[in-house]
Scaffold this motif. Sequence first.
Motif, PDB file in Angstrom:
ATOM      1  N   TRP A   1       0.805  -1.139   0.061  1.00 20.21           N
ATOM      2  CA  TRP A   1       0.072   0.059   0.060  1.00 20.21           C
ATOM      3  C   TRP A   1       0.996   1.289   0.081  1.00 20.21           C
ATOM      4  N   GLN A   2       2.073   1.235   0.584  1.00 22.25           N
ATOM      5  CA  GLN A   2       2.801   2.369   0.740  1.00 22.25           C
ATOM      6  C   GLN A   2       3.382   2.723  -0.664  1.00 22.25           C
ATOM      7  N   LEU A   3       3.976   1.500  -1.328  1.00 17.05           N
ATOM      8  CA  LEU A   3       4.518   1.796  -2.843  1.00 17.05           C
ATOM      9  C   LEU A   3       3.339   2.349  -3.756  1.00 17.05           C
ATOM     10  N   GLU A   4       2.193   1.579  -3.638  1.00 16.19           N
ATOM     11  CA  GLU A   4       1.215   2.322  -4.569  1.00 16.19           C
ATOM     12  C   GLU A   4       0.598   3.488  -4.293  1.00 16.19           C
ATOM     13  N   ALA A   5       0.360   3.912  -2.910  1.00 17.60           N
ATOM     14  CA  ALA A   5      -0.009   5.154  -2.537  1.00 17.60           C
ATOM     15  C   ALA A   5       1.032   6.425  -3.037  1.00 17.60           C
ATOM     16  N   LYS A   6       2.103   6.145  -2.680  1.00 18.76           N
ATOM     17  CA  LYS A   6       3.415   6.912  -3.099  1.00 18.76           C
ATOM     18  C   LYS A   6       3.347   7.300  -4.737  1.00 18.76           C
ATOM     19  N   GLY A   7       3.261   6.121  -5.438  1.00 14.61           N
ATOM     20  CA  GLY A   7       3.258   6.183  -6.915  1.00 14.61           C
ATOM     21  C   GLY A   7       2.165   6.786  -7.479  1.00 14.61           C
ATOM     22  N   ALA A   8       0.929   6.681  -6.786  1.00 12.95           N
ATOM     23  CA  ALA A   8      -0.345   7.267  -7.356  1.00 12.95           C
ATOM     24  C   ALA A   8      -0.339   8.598  -7.223  1.00 12.95           C
ATOM     25  N   THR A   9       0.279   8.960  -5.765  1.00  8.51           N
ATOM     26  CA  THR A   9       0.181  10.454  -5.553  1.00  8.51           C
ATOM     27  C   THR A   9       1.003  11.135  -6.402  1.00  8.51           C
ATOM     28  N   ASP A  10       2.350  10.589  -6.684  1.00 10.52           N
ATOM     29  CA  ASP A  10       3.346  11.224  -7.626  1.00 10.52           C
ATOM     30  C   ASP A  10       2.565  11.590  -9.087  1.00 10.52           C
ATOM     31  N   ARG A  11       1.736  10.450  -9.552  1.00 12.94           N
ATOM     32  CA  ARG A  11       1.392  10.628 -10.785  1.00 12.94           C
ATOM     33  C   ARG A  11       0.115  11.557 -10.749  1.00 12.94           C
ATOM     34  N   ALA A  12      -0.501  11.610  -9.738  1.00 11.22           N
ATOM     35  CA  ALA A  12      -1.679  12.484  -9.744  1.00 11.22           C
ATOM     36  C   ALA A  12      -1.405  13.978  -9.736  1.00 11.22           C
ATOM     37  N   ILE A  13      -0.342  14.384  -8.887  1.00  7.16           N
ATOM     38  CA  ILE A  13       0.127  15.397  -9.041  1.00  7.16           C
ATOM     39  C   ILE A  13       0.909  15.897 -10.125  1.00  7.16           C
ATOM     40  N   ALA A  14       1.670  15.158 -10.744  1.00  5.73           N
ATOM     41  CA  ALA A  14       2.318  15.443 -11.944  1.00  5.73           C
ATOM     42  C   ALA A  14       1.100  15.775 -13.338  1.00  5.73           C
ATOM     43  N   ALA A  15       0.214  14.748 -13.034  1.00  2.81           N
ATOM     44  CA  ALA A  15      -0.916  15.103 -14.196  1.00  2.81           C
ATOM     45  C   ALA A  15      -1.761  16.381 -13.848  1.00  2.81           C
ATOM     46  N   TYR A  16      -1.993  16.772 -12.613  1.00  2.00           N
ATOM     47  CA  TYR A  16      -2.682  18.097 -12.311  1.00  2.00           C
ATOM     48  C   TYR A  16      -1.625  19.146 -12.826  1.00  2.00           C
ATOM     49  N   LEU A  17      -0.626  19.181 -12.490  1.00  5.02           N
ATOM     50  CA  LEU A  17       0.553  20.376 -12.827  1.00  5.02           C
ATOM     51  C   LEU A  17       0.476  20.387 -14.265  1.00  5.02           C
ATOM     52  N   GLU A  18       0.742  19.513 -15.178  1.00 11.16           N
ATOM     53  CA  GLU A  18       0.775  19.240 -16.567  1.00 11.16           C
ATOM     54  C   GLU A  18      -0.502  19.694 -17.260  1.00 11.16           C
ATOM     55  N   GLY A  19      -1.670  19.653 -16.540  1.00 16.19           N
ATOM     56  CA  GLY A  19      -3.013  20.063 -17.059  1.00 16.19           C
ATOM     57  C   GLY A  19      -3.917  18.977 -17.320  1.00 16.19           C
ATOM     58  N   ASN A  20      -3.556  17.710 -17.057  1.00 19.92           N
ATOM     59  CA  ASN A  20      -4.634  16.686 -17.275  1.00 19.92           C
ATOM     60  C   ASN A  20      -5.344  16.343 -16.247  1.00 19.92           C
ATOM     61  N   SER A  21      -6.592  16.781 -16.029  1.00 20.32           N
ATOM     62  CA  SER A  21      -7.606  16.774 -14.624  1.00 20.32           C
ATOM     63  C   SER A  21      -8.091  15.327 -14.801  1.00 20.32           C
ATOM     64  N   ARG A  22      -8.164  14.608 -15.911  1.00 20.66           N
ATOM     65  CA  ARG A  22      -8.922  13.025 -15.870  1.00 20.66           C
ATOM     66  C   ARG A  22      -7.835  12.112 -15.245  1.00 20.66           C
ATOM     67  N   VAL A  23      -6.449  12.263 -15.748  1.00 15.76           N
ATOM     68  CA  VAL A  23      -5.629  11.364 -15.117  1.00 15.76           C
ATOM     69  C   VAL A  23      -5.506  11.630 -13.370  1.00 15.76           C
ATOM     70  N   GLU A  24      -5.306  12.991 -13.208  1.00 14.83           N
ATOM     71  CA  GLU A  24      -5.281  13.434 -11.788  1.00 14.83           C
ATOM     72  C   GLU A  24      -6.404  12.826 -10.776  1.00 14.83           C
ATOM     73  N   ALA A  25      -7.601  12.781 -11.602  1.00 15.82           N
ATOM     74  CA  ALA A  25      -8.762  12.317 -10.695  1.00 15.82           C
ATOM     75  C   ALA A  25      -8.474  10.971 -10.242  1.00 15.82           C
ATOM     76  N   VAL A  26      -8.132  10.181 -11.275  1.00 18.66           N
ATOM     77  CA  VAL A  26      -8.027   8.503 -11.342  1.00 18.66           C
ATOM     78  C   VAL A  26      -6.938   8.244 -10.217  1.00 18.66           C
ATOM     79  N   GLU A  27      -6.018   8.981 -10.521  1.00 18.47           N
ATOM     80  CA  GLU A  27      -4.719   8.709  -9.608  1.00 18.47           C
ATOM     81  C   GLU A  27      -4.982   9.151  -8.240  1.00 18.47           C
ATOM     82  N   SER A  28      -5.586   9.846  -8.042  1.00 13.48           N
ATOM     83  CA  SER A  28      -6.030  10.550  -6.728  1.00 13.48           C
ATOM     84  C   SER A  28      -7.015   9.697  -5.957  1.00 13.48           C
TER      85      SER A  28
END
Length: 240
Positions: free
Chosen positions: A27-54
């Motif tokens: 769960w630690q690895l999955e949560a860290k990876g998903a959080t990283d991807r969510a923030i990256a997607a949000y900052l780069e302007g992809n709300s759909r991916v950000e919502a899924v990863e969050s």
Amino acid sequence: MRMSWLATLLAVAGLAACSSAPKPADWQLEAKGATDRAIAAYLEGNSRVEAVESARARAELSSTGRIDLVARGELLRCASRVASLVLEPCAAFEALRQDAPAAESAYADYLAGRLKPADVGLLPEAQRVAAAASAESAGAAVQAIRDPLSRLVAAGVALQTGRASPSLVAEAVNTASAQGWRRPLLAWLGVQASLAEKSGNLEEAARVRRRIELTQNAPVRASLMAPATAPLNTPKQAVR
């Protein structure tokens, strides 16, 4: 993407693993990876991916039954919005506030621009100097922050508390541009254009507006347009 501020908030939970520590739980690895991807997607302007990863990150954190971890995850999401000048209540954290630790509540207050001076010491180290800085010293304090996302968060807080000088705004623009973060770049360019217009520098304002148009028309990165690798209800072992 380097996220020392994220590691600061999640280190207590063991999400930032070190080589000498035992292997982190799934769960630690999955949560860290998903959080990283969510923030990256949000900052780069992809709300759909950000919502899924969050949602994926929250599901992993919620599996522990620990309110402090879920609260930190929500604060990270809200911090990315402050960095992008989306200055709105962190509603998901507020629903958890009554059971959240003091440090998390202080960070939420900081993001909202209402931190009490006595609580500055509860903030992540990267934010403390900027949080205590005056309007005259805020620009230098923000510029001294090494991590780019931490720098943008501090800049966003400075703006909403009336401590953002034109040089601080320029630093935020340069930071977002250097990282290729479209969402905060557009927000900070908008502030820069408004400042130029208010000062009567119409030539500079027009230049910044052209830069905004260029950024708006840039295509979303192909890596962020791909669907998530697995649905949220996929067993953890299959997500790797």
